[in-house]
Design a protein around this motif. Structure first.
Motif, PDB file in Angstrom:
ATOM      1  N   SER A 146      -6.552   0.367   2.350  1.00 29.45           N
ATOM      2  CA  SER A 146      -5.537   1.337   1.938  1.00 29.45           C
ATOM      3  C   SER A 146      -4.198   0.627   1.848  1.00 29.45           C
ATOM      4  CB  SER A 146      -5.432   2.502   2.930  1.00 29.45           C
ATOM      5  OG  SER A 146      -6.614   3.287   2.922  1.00 29.45           O
ATOM      6  N   LEU A 147      -3.480   0.919   0.769  1.00 31.28           N
ATOM      7  CA  LEU A 147      -2.169   0.295   0.573  1.00 31.28           C
ATOM      8  C   LEU A 147      -1.244   1.284  -0.121  1.00 31.28           C
ATOM      9  CD1 LEU A 147      -0.424  -2.298   0.742  1.00 31.28           C
ATOM     10  CD2 LEU A 147      -1.198  -2.830  -1.573  1.00 31.28           C
ATOM     11  N   ASN A 148      -0.090   1.499   0.483  1.00 31.62           N
ATOM     12  CA  ASN A 148       0.937   2.367  -0.082  1.00 31.62           C
ATOM     13  C   ASN A 148       2.194   1.552  -0.367  1.00 31.62           C
ATOM     14  OD1 ASN A 148      -0.776   4.581   0.406  1.00 31.62           O
ATOM     15  ND2 ASN A 148       0.053   4.856   2.467  1.00 31.62           N
ATOM     16  N   TYR A 149       2.908   1.956  -1.402  1.00 34.90           N
ATOM     17  CA  TYR A 149       4.223   1.392  -1.676  1.00 34.90           C
ATOM     18  C   TYR A 149       5.271   2.452  -1.396  1.00 34.90           C
ATOM     19  CZ  TYR A 149       2.227  -2.712  -3.979  1.00 34.90           C
ATOM     20  OH  TYR A 149       1.554  -3.886  -4.244  1.00 34.90           O
ATOM     21  N   THR A 158       6.297   7.911  -1.247  1.00 34.13           N
ATOM     22  CA  THR A 158       5.161   7.023  -1.014  1.00 34.13           C
ATOM     23  C   THR A 158       4.245   7.045  -2.231  1.00 34.13           C
ATOM     24  OG1 THR A 158       5.211   7.493   1.365  1.00 34.13           O
ATOM     25  CG2 THR A 158       3.203   6.516   0.485  1.00 34.13           C
ATOM     26  N   LYS A 206       0.573   5.849  -3.391  1.00 33.26           N
ATOM     27  CA  LYS A 206      -0.723   5.378  -2.888  1.00 33.26           C
ATOM     28  C   LYS A 206      -1.405   4.548  -3.970  1.00 33.26           C
ATOM     29  CE  LYS A 206      -2.566   7.943   0.060  1.00 33.26           C
ATOM     30  NZ  LYS A 206      -3.206   9.086   0.784  1.00 33.26           N
ATOM     31  N   ASN A 214      -6.840   3.680  -1.609  1.00 35.56           N
ATOM     32  CA  ASN A 214      -7.088   4.599  -0.504  1.00 35.56           C
ATOM     33  C   ASN A 214      -8.536   4.490  -0.046  1.00 35.56           C
ATOM     34  OD1 ASN A 214      -6.676   6.700   1.359  1.00 35.56           O
ATOM     35  ND2 ASN A 214      -7.384   8.216  -0.113  1.00 35.56           N
ATOM     36  N   THR A 258      -2.766  -5.731  -7.621  1.00 33.32           N
ATOM     37  CA  THR A 258      -2.658  -5.617  -6.163  1.00 33.32           C
ATOM     38  C   THR A 258      -3.985  -5.961  -5.502  1.00 33.32           C
ATOM     39  OG1 THR A 258      -0.947  -3.918  -6.328  1.00 33.32           O
ATOM     40  CG2 THR A 258      -2.159  -4.047  -4.252  1.00 33.32           C
ATOM     41  N   LYS A 267      -1.127  -8.033   2.318  1.00 32.32           N
ATOM     42  CA  LYS A 267      -1.870  -7.436   3.433  1.00 32.32           C
ATOM     43  C   LYS A 267      -1.755  -5.920   3.361  1.00 32.32           C
ATOM     44  CE  LYS A 267      -2.338  -7.389   8.463  1.00 32.32           C
ATOM     45  NZ  LYS A 267      -1.806  -7.885   9.749  1.00 32.32           N
ATOM     46  N   PRO A 268      -2.877  -5.215   3.291  1.00 37.54           N
ATOM     47  CA  PRO A 268      -2.823  -3.746   3.219  1.00 37.54           C
ATOM     48  C   PRO A 268      -2.450  -3.130   4.559  1.00 37.54           C
ATOM     49  CG  PRO A 268      -5.089  -4.496   3.388  1.00 37.54           C
ATOM     50  CD  PRO A 268      -4.254  -5.733   3.272  1.00 37.54           C
ATOM     51  N   GLN A 269      -2.059  -1.868   4.513  1.00 35.41           N
ATOM     52  CA  GLN A 269      -1.745  -1.179   5.768  1.00 35.41           C
ATOM     53  C   GLN A 269      -2.997  -0.912   6.605  1.00 35.41           C
ATOM     54  OE1 GLN A 269      -0.260   0.289   2.859  1.00 35.41           O
ATOM     55  NE2 GLN A 269       1.828  -0.413   3.208  1.00 35.41           N
ATOM     56  N   LYS A 270      -4.127  -0.837   5.917  1.00 38.26           N
ATOM     57  CA  LYS A 270      -5.386  -0.522   6.600  1.00 38.26           C
ATOM     58  C   LYS A 270      -6.524  -1.251   5.906  1.00 38.26           C
ATOM     59  CE  LYS A 270      -8.575   3.351   7.363  1.00 38.26           C
ATOM     60  NZ  LYS A 270      -8.856   4.771   7.012  1.00 38.26           N
TER      61      LYS A 270
END
Length: 216
Positions: free
Chosen positions: A11-14, A22, A24, A27, A51, A61-64
């Motif tokens: 999961s990666l958000n900007y 935010t 997404k 996800n 990305t 590096k993703p958030q999750k």
């Protein structure tokens, strides 16, 4: 040897406007990749294609989520050091140097490397760059006058010259005509042996060259 890769629950958000909004990008995204396959990545502009490539290389590096190579969980910022990975961006840089330096990004090349470059220049319809105007640094003005398609093919040679285990190509034929695009893809069909190849594209006509399609 790299024989498989997996992204798990990525999961990666900007964030923009000082973190108030935010966006997404990915996800809980999952993907499994294995050698001897060419993967075509499709999606609208902003869907996360580039990305995703940057995550696979370890540039982002993703958030999750986690990434695995050969079933081993990876530390993102160390991936490029641990594996033979090559990445061709959409807008490759061409140096004010001769064609050999541009093909390897090295100022000293072995006889074997020079022979490989010459072979690829002929294979990808770039034989004119074997002229001394391009092989010597005494007249590099000609390098600056390359067309977009020529730059893209030179950068493609740069991406394959070291026989990468994982080859990642971001819109690699966007500046090429149909004939030269097909030469690149026919080459990849043979080059995929014992390696993973990932290609982003927006052209429906290119789907026939891919073993598997991934839609974002």
């Amino acid at each position: 040897m790299l024989f498989r890769s997996k992204l798990k629950n990525i999961s990666l958000n900007y964030f923009s406007n000082k973190g108030l909004n935010t966006f997404k990008i990915l996800n809980n995204f999952n993907i499994f990749l294995k050698k001897n396959y060419i993967y075509g990545i499709y999606g609208q502009s902003g869907s996360g294609k580039t990305t995703l490539l940057n995550i696979l290389i370890g540039f982002v590096k993703p958030q999750k989520g986690s990434i695995y190579y050969n079933n081993k969980k990876q530390i993102f910022n160390k991936i490029a050091n641990n594996y033979n990975i090559s990445f061709l961006p959409q807008n490759p840089i061409i140096l004010d140097e001769n064609i050999f330096i541009n093909s390897t990004l090295k100022f000293s090349n072995s006889i074997e490397e020079l022979n490989k470059i010459k072979f690829y220049l002929k294979k990808f319809n770039l034989s004119k760059f074997l002229n001394y105007r391009f092989t010597k640094n005494s007249s590099i003005q000609s390098i600056k006058n390359m067309s977009g398609g020529e730059k893209q093919r030179i950068a493609f040679i740069r991406s394959i010259i070291n026989d990468p285990e994982l080859l990642i190509l971001d819109e690699p034929v966007s500046s090429l005509d149909k004939k030269n695009s097909e030469i690149i893809f026919r080459f990849l069909k043979n080059f995929k042996k014992n390696r993973i190849i990932i290609v982003t594209s927006h052209k429906e006509s290119e789907k026939k060259f891919f073993d598997k399609i991934i839609n974002l």
